[in-house]
Design an enzyme around this catalytic site. Structure first.
Site, PDB file in Angstrom:
ATOM      1  N   LYS A   1      66.965  23.947  23.040  1.00 30.51           N
ATOM      2  CA  LYS A   1      66.097  23.124  24.111  1.00 30.51           C
ATOM      3  C   LYS A   1      66.421  24.143  24.938  1.00 30.51           C
ATOM      4  O   LYS A   1      65.920  25.437  26.309  1.00 30.51           O
ATOM      5  CB  LYS A   1      66.804  22.059  25.130  1.00 30.51           C
ATOM      6  CG  LYS A   1      65.613  21.668  25.827  1.00 30.51           C
ATOM      7  CD  LYS A   1      66.200  20.331  26.411  1.00 30.51           C
ATOM      8  CE  LYS A   1      66.046  19.226  25.486  1.00 30.51           C
ATOM      9  NZ  LYS A   1      66.324  17.757  25.984  1.00 30.51           N
TER      10      LYS A   1
ATOM     11  N   ASN B   1      62.185   7.347  33.404  1.00 30.59           N
ATOM     12  CA  ASN B   1      61.481   8.027  34.330  1.00 30.59           C
ATOM     13  C   ASN B   1      60.708   9.755  33.963  1.00 30.59           C
ATOM     14  O   ASN B   1      59.592   9.587  33.632  1.00 30.59           O
ATOM     15  CB  ASN B   1      63.270   9.309  35.150  1.00 30.59           C
ATOM     16  CG  ASN B   1      62.915  11.013  35.345  1.00 30.59           C
ATOM     17  OD1 ASN B   1      62.270  11.720  34.244  1.00 30.59           O
ATOM     18  ND2 ASN B   1      62.469  10.907  36.858  1.00 30.59           N
TER      19      ASN B   1
ATOM     20  N   GLN C   1      70.905  20.308  23.375  1.00 30.00           N
ATOM     21  CA  GLN C   1      70.691  20.909  24.518  1.00 30.00           C
ATOM     22  C   GLN C   1      70.703  22.334  24.238  1.00 30.00           C
ATOM     23  O   GLN C   1      69.988  22.664  25.370  1.00 30.00           O
ATOM     24  CB  GLN C   1      71.376  20.538  25.746  1.00 30.00           C
ATOM     25  CG  GLN C   1      71.222  20.621  27.231  1.00 30.00           C
ATOM     26  CD  GLN C   1      70.231  19.992  27.998  1.00 30.00           C
ATOM     27  OE1 GLN C   1      70.670  18.332  27.173  1.00 30.00           O
ATOM     28  NE2 GLN C   1      69.767  20.126  28.681  1.00 30.00           N
TER      29      GLN C   1
ATOM     30  N   LYS D   1      74.857  23.621  30.778  1.00 28.90           N
ATOM     31  CA  LYS D   1      73.267  22.307  31.545  1.00 28.90           C
ATOM     32  C   LYS D   1      73.176  21.722  30.139  1.00 28.90           C
ATOM     33  O   LYS D   1      72.813  21.891  29.327  1.00 28.90           O
ATOM     34  CB  LYS D   1      72.456  23.677  31.834  1.00 28.90           C
ATOM     35  CG  LYS D   1      71.446  22.659  32.371  1.00 28.90           C
ATOM     36  CD  LYS D   1      71.520  23.121  34.501  1.00 28.90           C
ATOM     37  CE  LYS D   1      70.618  22.172  35.068  1.00 28.90           C
ATOM     38  NZ  LYS D   1      71.213  20.861  35.608  1.00 28.90           N
TER      39      LYS D   1
ATOM     40  N   GLY E   1      70.564  14.576  35.483  1.00 26.91           N
ATOM     41  CA  GLY E   1      70.410  13.122  35.512  1.00 26.91           C
ATOM     42  C   GLY E   1      69.855  13.046  34.254  1.00 26.91           C
ATOM     43  O   GLY E   1      69.844  13.530  33.211  1.00 26.91           O
ATOM     44  N   ASP E   2      70.145  11.442  33.066  1.00 28.57           N
ATOM     45  CA  ASP E   2      69.966  11.346  32.192  1.00 28.57           C
ATOM     46  C   ASP E   2      69.308   9.322  32.062  1.00 28.57           C
ATOM     47  O   ASP E   2      69.272   9.051  32.693  1.00 28.57           O
ATOM     48  CB  ASP E   2      70.779  11.119  30.918  1.00 28.57           C
ATOM     49  CG  ASP E   2      70.465  11.896  29.324  1.00 28.57           C
ATOM     50  OD1 ASP E   2      69.405  12.143  28.775  1.00 28.57           O
ATOM     51  OD2 ASP E   2      70.698  10.602  28.985  1.00 28.57           O
TER      52      ASP E   2
ATOM     53  N   THR F   1      59.867  16.506  33.538  1.00 28.90           N
ATOM     54  CA  THR F   1      59.901  15.837  31.808  1.00 28.90           C
ATOM     55  C   THR F   1      58.725  15.866  31.601  1.00 28.90           C
ATOM     56  O   THR F   1      57.508  15.553  30.747  1.00 28.90           O
ATOM     57  CB  THR F   1      61.458  14.716  31.529  1.00 28.90           C
ATOM     58  OG1 THR F   1      62.731  15.949  32.540  1.00 28.90           O
ATOM     59  CG2 THR F   1      61.415  14.882  29.973  1.00 28.90           C
TER      60      THR F   1
ATOM     61  N   LYS G   1      76.827  17.877  27.643  1.00 27.90           N
ATOM     62  CA  LYS G   1      76.079  16.885  27.818  1.00 27.90           C
ATOM     63  C   LYS G   1      77.710  15.843  28.391  1.00 27.90           C
ATOM     64  O   LYS G   1      78.353  16.419  27.841  1.00 27.90           O
ATOM     65  CB  LYS G   1      75.531  16.498  26.771  1.00 27.90           C
ATOM     66  CG  LYS G   1      74.653  14.936  27.084  1.00 27.90           C
ATOM     67  CD  LYS G   1      73.120  15.519  27.730  1.00 27.90           C
ATOM     68  CE  LYS G   1      72.560  14.327  27.866  1.00 27.90           C
ATOM     69  NZ  LYS G   1      70.591  14.407  28.159  1.00 27.90           N
TER      70      LYS G   1
ATOM     71  N   SER H   1      65.225  21.607  36.487  1.00 23.39           N
ATOM     72  CA  SER H   1      66.601  21.919  36.684  1.00 23.39           C
ATOM     73  C   SER H   1      67.092  23.525  37.797  1.00 23.39           C
ATOM     74  O   SER H   1      68.069  23.896  38.051  1.00 23.39           O
ATOM     75  CB  SER H   1      67.508  20.868  36.141  1.00 23.39           C
ATOM     76  OG  SER H   1      67.599  19.641  35.722  1.00 23.39           O
TER      77      SER H   1
HETATM   78  P1  NDP Z   1      65.727   5.944  31.932  1.00 27.33           P
HETATM   79  O1  NDP Z   1      67.003   5.407  31.469  1.00 27.33           O
HETATM   80  O2  NDP Z   1      65.195   6.078  32.818  1.00 27.33           O
HETATM   81  O3  NDP Z   1      64.705   5.074  30.875  1.00 27.33           O
HETATM   82  C1  NDP Z   1      65.082   4.990  29.599  1.00 27.33           C
HETATM   83  C2  NDP Z   1      63.874   3.937  29.090  1.00 27.33           C
HETATM   84  O4  NDP Z   1      64.258   3.791  27.724  1.00 27.33           O
HETATM   85  C3  NDP Z   1      64.227   3.101  29.663  1.00 27.33           C
HETATM   86  O5  NDP Z   1      62.731   2.414  29.967  1.00 27.33           O
HETATM   87  C4  NDP Z   1      64.870   1.593  29.193  1.00 27.33           C
HETATM   88  O6  NDP Z   1      64.767   0.791  28.868  1.00 27.33           O
HETATM   89  C5  NDP Z   1      64.537   2.604  27.207  1.00 27.33           C
HETATM   90  N1  NDP Z   1      66.077   2.813  26.378  1.00 27.33           N
HETATM   91  C6  NDP Z   1      67.101   3.038  27.028  1.00 27.33           C
HETATM   92  N2  NDP Z   1      67.737   3.081  25.775  1.00 27.33           N
HETATM   93  C7  NDP Z   1      67.346   2.386  24.964  1.00 27.33           C
HETATM   94  C8  NDP Z   1      66.979   1.632  23.662  1.00 27.33           C
HETATM   95  N3  NDP Z   1      68.027   1.560  22.907  1.00 27.33           N
HETATM   96  N4  NDP Z   1      66.417   1.100  23.192  1.00 27.33           N
HETATM   97  C9  NDP Z   1      65.255  -0.021  23.194  1.00 27.33           C
HETATM   98  N5  NDP Z   1      64.474   1.361  24.813  1.00 27.33           N
HETATM   99  C10 NDP Z   1      65.694   1.872  24.817  1.00 27.33           C
HETATM  100  O7  NDP Z   1      65.779   7.237  31.037  1.00 27.33           O
HETATM  101  P2  NDP Z   1      65.130   8.335  31.344  1.00 27.33           P
HETATM  102  O8  NDP Z   1      63.688   8.336  31.585  1.00 27.33           O
HETATM  103  O9  NDP Z   1      65.583   9.543  31.818  1.00 27.33           O
HETATM  104  O10 NDP Z   1      65.253   9.033  29.951  1.00 27.33           O
HETATM  105  C11 NDP Z   1      64.653   8.564  28.237  1.00 27.33           C
HETATM  106  C12 NDP Z   1      64.775   9.511  27.272  1.00 27.33           C
HETATM  107  O11 NDP Z   1      64.602  11.121  27.694  1.00 27.33           O
HETATM  108  C13 NDP Z   1      66.103  10.117  26.824  1.00 27.33           C
HETATM  109  O12 NDP Z   1      66.091  10.189  25.222  1.00 27.33           O
HETATM  110  C14 NDP Z   1      66.460  10.843  26.743  1.00 27.33           C
HETATM  111  O13 NDP Z   1      67.683  11.877  27.130  1.00 27.33           O
HETATM  112  C15 NDP Z   1      65.438  12.064  27.912  1.00 27.33           C
HETATM  113  N6  NDP Z   1      64.882  12.831  28.326  1.00 27.33           N
HETATM  114  C16 NDP Z   1      65.182  12.767  29.423  1.00 27.33           C
HETATM  115  C17 NDP Z   1      65.540  14.018  30.086  1.00 27.33           C
HETATM  116  C18 NDP Z   1      65.427  13.519  31.919  1.00 27.33           C
HETATM  117  O14 NDP Z   1      64.776  14.775  32.840  1.00 27.33           O
HETATM  118  N7  NDP Z   1      64.928  12.576  32.642  1.00 27.33           N
HETATM  119  C19 NDP Z   1      65.319  15.267  30.174  1.00 27.33           C
HETATM  120  C20 NDP Z   1      65.337  15.469  29.222  1.00 27.33           C
HETATM  121  C21 NDP Z   1      65.255  14.429  27.793  1.00 27.33           C
HETATM  122  P3  NDP Z   1      65.708  -0.278  29.561  1.00 27.33           P
HETATM  123  O15 NDP Z   1      64.409  -0.188  30.974  1.00 27.33           O
HETATM  124  O16 NDP Z   1      65.551  -1.795  29.179  1.00 27.33           O
HETATM  125  O17 NDP Z   1      66.769  -0.179  29.676  1.00 27.33           O
END
Ligand code: NDP
Length: 448
Positions: free
Chosen positions: A114, A240, A111, A90, A165-166, A209, A126, A380
């Site tokens: 976690k 997200n 993961q 997962k 998603g991610d 999250t 992943k 999830s």
């Molecule tokens: P999203 O794609 O929804 O959002 C990511 C955010 O981070 C956006 O604002 C994006 O900016 C910014 N971002 C992405 N890459 C970079 C970078 N290289 N430098 C600066 N800013 C960056 O992703 P999530 O919110 O889902 O995920 C965010 C983090 O949380 C990740 O590390 C993910 O692995 C982790 N995570 C997510 C979960 C989930 O349920 N969604 C669960 C557990 C962990 P821009 O809008 O410009 O792309």
């Protein structure tokens, strides 16, 4: 040489040019040293650590698709099925140009622990691709997702591997992937999570999250004599995790004053307007400059022009929610100088090892991502349960379970840290608590 050091060396040697994977393994192994050294002979004989750091299966495949100009594009995609000792693999699917095998392995490795910490029966995996969804039309996104799933569907299933998603993979992408899986495999099953509510998704998964991050942070603060209410919070990211972390922080009486995307960041001393942020990011899929244009109290800072980050803002609590290695040693110094009392990771490995050590050495409460952001994968798993029993639970039911899970996670890692004489070190606590369950299951299942 100790067994831990041998395995760290082996990982570096066998996985060249994968610095994020090395970093994740080192961080986990260093904190497990105290456990491993008590049982070194048996672990070494059973090659427990070698098995833990080697994925059970790694898939790499090409994804050809046709863009709106009729040009064929080719991306590379990955699915790393890391460890299935405690349940089906997962873990999410990341769509971002920075994706490579090392990044997916670091995320898959994290993961495992976690998922174990959630207390639910899910193994670690992943996946993702170097495809960049930014600026693509809906048709192009669909073309990519369908081609991606045409290959991936051979290796996943509701009882074998359940992606989610991610970064870059939201409800739209999951929908296209689910449709293609159903079409090719001819089964309607919970093969993906993060689905839309009309076709098997769970209420509260979108929020999980970010909400979970706040539930754990609140418990950590409470157990250390602080109240989240009234605290000023710095958040990075505007996706997200960040959006729902900001929303829950406000509901709990705190004041989040920042957010960021890959080009710039916002300081809004009045507190972030979540409705506006959602409109800009979830509906218009626009840059944060649009947030600043619509909100007189907000200041926009261009990342490239100024070289500054949200961590320069004075705050009590910092929540990195964007991406890996986004909180560096100099940021940690700035946070400490500004009186920050707690950092909890919404993203995966957003804080570098040096920054983490600095924060801990200066008495900042630090909750690592594998615990603090586990609410997403936990919910999830609740979506998988609902799909299996073909029922849907209410928002309150799912949110209530999420809250319990996050509070339990905090106490599990707090207890594990205390058991090994590392009270207050939640990084060590999280790694030990996650490791113990997985290794017990691996040992019980023999050499497989
Ligand atoms: P999203 O794609 O929804 O959002 C990511 C955010 O981070 C956006 O604002 C994006 O900016 C910014 N971002 C992405 N890459 C970079 C970078 N290289 N430098 C600066 N800013 C960056 O992703 P999530 O919110 O889902 O995920 C965010 C983090 O949380 C990740 O590390 C993910 O692995 C982790 N995570 C997510 C979960 C989930 O349920 N969604 C669960 C557990 C962990 P821009 O809008 O410009 O792309």
């Amino acid at each position: 040489m100790s067994y831990v050091d041998e395995v760290i060396d082996l990982v570096v040697k066998q996985n060249p040019a994968q610095p994020e994977f090395h970093q994740a393994v080192k961080e986990v192994m260093e904190s497990l040293r105290v456990v491993i050294e008590q049982n070194e002979e048996a672990y070494r004989r059973d090659a427990v650590l070698e098995r833990l750091v080697n994925p059970e299966r790694q898939l790499i495949f090409r994804v050809p698709w046709v863009d709106d100009k009729g040009q064929v594009q080719v991306n590379t995609a990955y699915r790393v099925q890391f460890n299935s000792a405690i349940g089906p693999y997962k873990g999410g699917l990341r769509l971002h140009p920075s994706v490579n095998l090392g990044i997916i392995k670091f995320l898959g490795f994290e993961q495992i622990f976690k998922n174990s910490l959630t207390g639910l029966p899910i193994g670690g995996g992943k996946g993702g691709s170097d495809f960049d969804p930014k600026g693509k039309s809906d048709r192009e996104i669909m073309a990519f997702c369908q081609s991606f799933m045409t290959e991936l569907c051979k290796y996943i299933g509701a009882d074998t591997d359940v992606p989610a998603g991610d970064i870059g993979t939201g409800a739209r992408e999951i929908g296209y992937m689910f449709g293609q899986y159903k079409r090719i495999r001819g089964v309607y099953e919970g093969v993906l999570t993060g689905k839309g509510l009309s076709y098997g998704g769970s209420l509260a998964r979108t929020e999980a999250t970010g909400y979970g991050l706040l539930y754990l942070t609140t418990e950590m603060l409470k157990c250390n004599g602080h109240d989240i209410a009234g605290k000023t919070v710095a958040v990075s990211g505007a996706g997200n995790v960040a959006i729902y972390a900001i929303q829950k922080a406000q509901q709990l009486g705190a004041k989040p004053v920042t957010c960021s995307d890959s080009t710039g960041w916002i300081y809004d001393p009045e507190g972030i307007d979540v409705a506006l942020l959602k409109e800009v990011k979830e509906v218009k899929r626009a840059r944060l400059t649009e947030y600043a244009a619509a909100r007189p109290s907000a200041q926009y800072h261009d990342k490239a022009a100024e070289g500054t980050t949200v961590w320069s803002v004075k705050c009590d609590v910092a929540l990195p929610c964007a991406t890996q290695n986004e909180l560096l040693l100099e940021d940690a110094k700035q946070l400490v100088a500004n009186g920050c009392i707690a950092v909890a990771e919404g993203a995966n490995m957003p804080t570098t090892i040096e920054a983490t050590e600095y924060l801990q050495a200066n008495g900042v409460l630090f909750a690592p991502g594998k615990a603090a952001n586990a609410g997403g994968v936990a919910t999830s798993a609740l979506e998988m349960s609902q799909n299996s029993e073909r029922l849907s639970w209410t928002f309150e039911e799912v949110d209530g379970k999420l809250k319990n899970i996050m509070v339990n996670i905090f106490h599990n890692l707090d207890d594990a840290a205390k058991r090994y004489g590392k009270e207050g070190n939640y990084v060590v606590g999280a790694n030990i608590a996650g490791f113990e369950k997985v290794v017990n299951a691996m040992t019980a299942q023999g050499i497989v």
